[in-house]
Design a protein around this motif. Structure first.
Motif: not given
Length: 382
Positions: A174-178, A312-313, A362-365
């Motif tokens: 969620y931090d990355y998406i933000a 957001v997906f 796309p997420t990127d933790e």
């Protein structure tokens, strides 16, 4: 020159990524070690290397050998770790030392299937990189600061004070998406956004102005949406019943974490691709339930936010399973949502056809961990 290594250690695998330290860390290579135990193997770049019998320490040693050709004269000066549970104490990334590690070990009962493996990765990295700064990044930290009503259970208050409360997880995602919303969609970042992190683990987060104000996950990584093998929301009376039937704690833990969710409902598998391709009626029922719960949580999150400015997906399923996204968005015009089928079919970034944006990001933790580790490295050098 310095390099940053990120580690995401699980029970049977370690994901890793190597970055060059810069104002914004730059990816050099990533990969993972799978099947820890008797027959581990490492994927790095396009190569697959057999390791053989391996524990976390052996795997980290193999990672060190694997990344050596990509260092190009750099040294690994900081290692960033994903730690699932930070409790109430850790709201920001923290440097790992004997004191902080001891505090994190006390949280093992709150995340028994995640925290021990995360810490095993820490111990292995400290042995492999004794001079490097070790930094922990927490999946729970993004959700710190929720209103009391979002975090409390209706139990005697002493339990809340002891730490029995809703924490929320998937915070690194969620931090990355933000951060992406803030960079690429600043107007949406400032608004009311629901993010659906759908993968083998799944949850949803309500964000207002980039801050988490609600999460579908709670005290543990079991709550909320059904997942690949985890049950999601469950009446606690079911657990009382099962215990009354003689099921002990180890059996109950295995059932809820490893044999439930899509795997349990379908009786087949937790793999979304297999379920979508299956004609088995149980596979259809599992997907029906999965979509139903996402839609139910979407409505709840919109209510928490008092409206919806974007959806957001993300996650493996959220990013790639167009049929799931389509089913979630079916008949959601009352929320202002709509779907562009052609854009959805090709996993476009924007898949809506109306006033409320629906995005696939796309997420990127690992990038979030690398940024935090890089910040620690730069402060240490000043």
């Amino acid at each position: 020159m310095s390099a940053i290594l990120t580690l995401n250690a699980g029970s049977s695998s370690i994901k890793f990524a190597l970055y060059a330290s810069a104002a914004e860390p730059t990816s050099l290579v990533d990969g993972q070690v799978e099947n820890l135990g008797d027959s581990a193997a490492m994927e790095i770049g396009d190569a697959v290397l057999e390791i053989g019998p391996a524990d976390h320490a052996t795997a980290v040693a193999a990672i060190l050998r694997g990344i050596a050709p990509f260092l190009q004269g750099r040294s690994v000066d900081v290692v960033g770790h994903r730690i699932v549970h930070g409790g109430t104490e850790f709201a920001q990334p923290v440097r790992l030392d004997e004191t902080s590690i001891a505090a994190l070990q006390k949280l093992i009962p709150l995340a028994p299937l995640h925290q021990p493996h995360n810490l095993a990765g820490v111990h292995a990295a400290r042995a492999a990189f004794p001079e490097a700064i070790q930094v922990a990044c927490f999946d729970t930290a993004f959700h710190q600061g929720h209103p009391f009503v979002n975090d409390a259970f209706a139990l005697p208050r002493k339990y809340f004070d002891e730490g029995v409360r809703r924490y929320g997880f998937h915070g690194l995602s969620y931090d990355y998406i933000a951060s992406v919303l803030k960079r690429d969609h600043p107007a949406l970042f400032q608004g009311r956004v629901v993010v659906a992190h759908l993968g083998n683990g799944a949850s949803m987060c309500a964000m207002d102005n980039g801050q988490s104000i609600g999460s579908s996950m709670g005290f543990s990584a079991l709550d909320g949406l059904p997942m690949g093998t985890r049950c999601g929301q469950l009446d606690p009376g079911v657990m009382l019943y099962l215990m009354g039937q003689g099921m002990g704690l180890p059996e109950l833990t295995h059932l809820l974490y490893n044999e439930s969710g899509l795997k349990g409902l379908s009786g087949l598998t937790h793999d979304m691709r297999t379920l979508l391709a299956s004609d088995d009626p149980h596979a259809k029922q599992a997907l029906d339930y999965y979509v139903f719960r996402i839609r139910r949580e979407l409505g709840a999150m919109a209510a928490v936010l008092g409206g919806l400015d974007a959806l957001v997906f993300t996650g493996g399923v959220g990013e790639n399973a167009a049929p799931i996204r389509a089913r979630v968005l079916d008949n959601t015009a009352f929320l202002g949502l709509s779907l562009d089928p052609k854009a959805n079919a090709v996993n476009a970034t924007r898949i809506d056809a109306g006033a409320v944006p629906v995005l696939v990001i796309p997420t990127d933790e690992e990038q979030v961990i690398a940024r935090a580790a890089n910040s620690w490295l730069r402060r240490h050098r000043m």
